[in-house]
Design a protein around this motif. Sequence first.
Motif, PDB file in Angstrom:
ATOM      1  N   THR A  10       6.194  45.759 -28.644  1.00  0.00           N
ATOM      2  CA  THR A  10       7.611  46.147 -28.960  1.00  0.00           C
ATOM      3  C   THR A  10       8.714  45.165 -28.718  1.00  0.00           C
ATOM      4  N   GLY A  39       5.709  48.379 -22.927  1.00  0.00           N
ATOM      5  CA  GLY A  39       6.626  48.495 -21.632  1.00  0.00           C
ATOM      6  C   GLY A  39       6.967  49.745 -21.598  1.00  0.00           C
ATOM      7  N   GLU A 126       3.749  32.834 -18.622  1.00  0.00           N
ATOM      8  CA  GLU A 126       3.456  33.356 -17.277  1.00  0.00           C
ATOM      9  C   GLU A 126       2.090  33.610 -16.639  1.00  0.00           C
TER      10      GLU A 126
HETATM   11  N1  LIG Z   1      10.567  35.489 -27.946  1.00  0.00           N
HETATM   12  C1  LIG Z   1      10.298  34.237 -28.190  1.00  0.00           C
HETATM   13  O1  LIG Z   1      10.671  33.544 -29.306  1.00  0.00           O
HETATM   14  C2  LIG Z   1       9.086  33.466 -27.388  1.00  0.00           C
HETATM   15  C3  LIG Z   1       8.701  32.282 -27.654  1.00  0.00           C
HETATM   16  C4  LIG Z   1       7.878  31.608 -26.817  1.00  0.00           C
HETATM   17  C5  LIG Z   1       7.304  32.349 -25.754  1.00  0.00           C
HETATM   18  N2  LIG Z   1       7.636  33.574 -25.548  1.00  0.00           N
HETATM   19  C6  LIG Z   1       6.985  34.253 -24.377  1.00  0.00           C
HETATM   20  O2  LIG Z   1       6.381  35.526 -24.956  1.00  0.00           O
HETATM   21  C7  LIG Z   1       6.553  36.429 -23.893  1.00  0.00           C
HETATM   22  C8  LIG Z   1       7.150  37.761 -24.462  1.00  0.00           C
HETATM   23  O3  LIG Z   1       8.531  37.190 -24.979  1.00  0.00           O
HETATM   24  P1  LIG Z   1       9.322  38.255 -25.775  1.00  0.00           P
HETATM   25  O4  LIG Z   1      10.589  37.399 -26.105  1.00  0.00           O
HETATM   26  O5  LIG Z   1       8.706  38.739 -26.924  1.00  0.00           O
HETATM   27  O6  LIG Z   1       9.868  39.188 -24.668  1.00  0.00           O
HETATM   28  P2  LIG Z   1      10.365  40.905 -24.924  1.00  0.00           P
HETATM   29  O7  LIG Z   1      11.127  40.740 -26.093  1.00  0.00           O
HETATM   30  O8  LIG Z   1      11.184  41.206 -23.685  1.00  0.00           O
HETATM   31  O9  LIG Z   1       8.954  41.639 -24.910  1.00  0.00           O
HETATM   32  C9  LIG Z   1       8.159  41.894 -23.812  1.00  0.00           C
HETATM   33  C10 LIG Z   1       7.121  42.771 -24.018  1.00  0.00           C
HETATM   34  O10 LIG Z   1       6.392  43.220 -22.872  1.00  0.00           O
HETATM   35  C11 LIG Z   1       6.580  44.462 -22.571  1.00  0.00           C
HETATM   36  N3  LIG Z   1       6.796  44.775 -20.937  1.00  0.00           N
HETATM   37  C12 LIG Z   1       7.593  44.441 -20.438  1.00  0.00           C
HETATM   38  N4  LIG Z   1       7.540  44.794 -19.232  1.00  0.00           N
HETATM   39  C13 LIG Z   1       6.180  45.339 -19.185  1.00  0.00           C
HETATM   40  C14 LIG Z   1       5.226  45.428 -18.305  1.00  0.00           C
HETATM   41  N5  LIG Z   1       5.432  45.711 -16.761  1.00  0.00           N
HETATM   42  N6  LIG Z   1       4.004  45.914 -18.496  1.00  0.00           N
HETATM   43  C15 LIG Z   1       3.637  45.959 -19.628  1.00  0.00           C
HETATM   44  N7  LIG Z   1       4.383  45.373 -20.800  1.00  0.00           N
HETATM   45  C16 LIG Z   1       5.538  45.181 -20.063  1.00  0.00           C
HETATM   46  C17 LIG Z   1       7.899  44.881 -23.455  1.00  0.00           C
HETATM   47  O11 LIG Z   1       7.705  46.516 -23.708  1.00  0.00           O
HETATM   48  P3  LIG Z   1       8.999  47.367 -23.955  1.00  0.00           P
HETATM   49  O12 LIG Z   1       9.899  46.560 -24.693  1.00  0.00           O
HETATM   50  O13 LIG Z   1       8.653  48.478 -24.371  1.00  0.00           O
HETATM   51  O14 LIG Z   1       9.632  47.241 -22.511  1.00  0.00           O
HETATM   52  C18 LIG Z   1       7.612  44.082 -24.494  1.00  0.00           C
HETATM   53  O15 LIG Z   1       6.704  44.661 -25.507  1.00  0.00           O
HETATM   54  C19 LIG Z   1       7.108  35.905 -22.821  1.00  0.00           C
HETATM   55  O16 LIG Z   1       6.212  35.471 -21.811  1.00  0.00           O
HETATM   56  C20 LIG Z   1       7.766  34.686 -23.255  1.00  0.00           C
HETATM   57  O17 LIG Z   1       8.124  33.579 -22.450  1.00  0.00           O
HETATM   58  C21 LIG Z   1       8.451  34.296 -26.264  1.00  0.00           C
END
Ligand SMILES: NC(=O)c1ccc[n+]([C@@H]2O[C@H](COP(=O)([O-])OP(=O)(O)OC[C@H]3O[C@@H](n4cnc5c(N)ncnc54)[C@H](OP(=O)(O)O)[C@@H]3O)[C@@H](O)[C@H]2O)c1
Length: 394
Positions: A10, A39, A126
């Motif tokens: 998501t 999440g 992380e």
């Molecule tokens: N976005 C980028 O461009 C990017 C680039 C490089 C690395 N990253 C890394 O990739 C990871 C995700 O980033 P993102 O930007 O995609 O974050 P995000 O949009 O905030 O998405 C986070 C995901 O984790 C889920 N989640 C949150 N808390 C949780 C929990 N306690 N248990 C299980 N699932 C949980 C969320 O679910 P819900 O939405 O359903 O709450 C969502 O599916 C991070 O570690 C980030 O540093 C991201």
Amino acid sequence: MRTVSILGVTGSVGQSTVQVIEELRGQGAEIAVEAVTAGGNLSVLADACRRLQPKFAVVADAAQLGAAREALAGLNVEVGAGPSALEEAGARPSDWVMSAIVGAAGLHPTMAAVRRGATVALANKECLVCAGPLFIEAAAKHGAQLLPVDSEHNAIFQVLTHPARVEKLTLTASGGPFRTSSHETIAAATPDEACAHPRWRMGRKISVDSATLMNKGLELIEASYLFGFPSEMIDVIVHPESVVHSFVHYVDGSVLAQLGSPDMRIPIAFALTWPDRAQVSTPRLDLATLGSLTFEAPDTAKFPALKVCREALKRGALATTALSAANEVAVEAFLDGRIRFLDICRIVEDSLSALEGNGAASIAKSPTSFDEVAAVDQAARDAARRIAGSLAAA
Ligand SMILES: NC(=O)c1ccc[n+]([C@@H]2O[C@H](COP(=O)([O-])OP(=O)(O)OC[C@H]3O[C@@H](n4cnc5c(N)ncnc54)[C@H](OP(=O)(O)O)[C@@H]3O)[C@@H](O)[C@H]2O)c1
């Protein structure tokens, strides 16, 4: 037929992964989806299930099982909830697992995939910052292939042709939304301002990390564990256009880099199709239109997080566990409006000092078990909550 699972479907990376899978399926690729996790966002989870038709869908909070069953009714998917179901999603048989849960919550589900020797596309940095040496050892022991998805690490992976002949790595950093802002503006920054990243559309936690430059510090730690180079061999340079995603400098003076438009579908598609590549409709890089690429040294006085991360990495792997946990608590407090932007880094530094000062468990060493990681993670969260509480009350 390839089978995949998406942990964090998501989120920003999760949704980009869905798009890449749909595009490749549209070209005839046979990709079956085993498991997806969320999440708490049930409407986006239901949409992902409709589009991907996974066998198993999980929501993180056990109390949401009933609501999840209702939201996914009629979609022919088994529904799970809670920490053990999240781990099951990683453990279920699939060739490839996207690790895109944010924060340390991603560690155990990702480890479940590592332990069965899966190919793991690692967006969640992380996991490594929290348990780097144990994570890397487990991947080697179980034959899991780690494919970095963080664009900088993906870039390094793509050009790391001669690891034994590397002189240094340089991670590029966009500089975040406050690169040119005054101290006063930064001190008064709101969560929405901190999340307004100039180049990347990302989740709120990583967006705040990019604004403090903590993200680049976490990436420095991630690169050190992932590629096996010490802190002294990893530089950071600010590159506001985010087109060069990192550099590898070799001992003969050659410098290799990977370039591309700032779009996460590029490293995601790379990881999904590795060791091959596929046609993906990402924005093409047009250097003539861009005209110039600029680089500058990071301002560590304005953004001390990078220095704090470098010091933690030098201290030992449990120090990076503590740093990541304290940062998660501090970012959450900032996003909730309880502390100010500049308090984030202060809370991380003070939490590390508090843990070192209590003498009970030294953090200047590597962990010997995941229990030890969990204990230090908890102690750091407790310290960070105490410090954030006193700053909020001041
Ligand atoms: N976005 C980028 O461009 C990017 C680039 C490089 C690395 N990253 C890394 O990739 C990871 C995700 O980033 P993102 O930007 O995609 O974050 P995000 O949009 O905030 O998405 C986070 C995901 O984790 C889920 N989640 C949150 N808390 C949780 C929990 N306690 N248990 C299980 N699932 C949980 C969320 O679910 P819900 O939405 O359903 O709450 C969502 O599916 C991070 O570690 C980030 O540093 C991201």
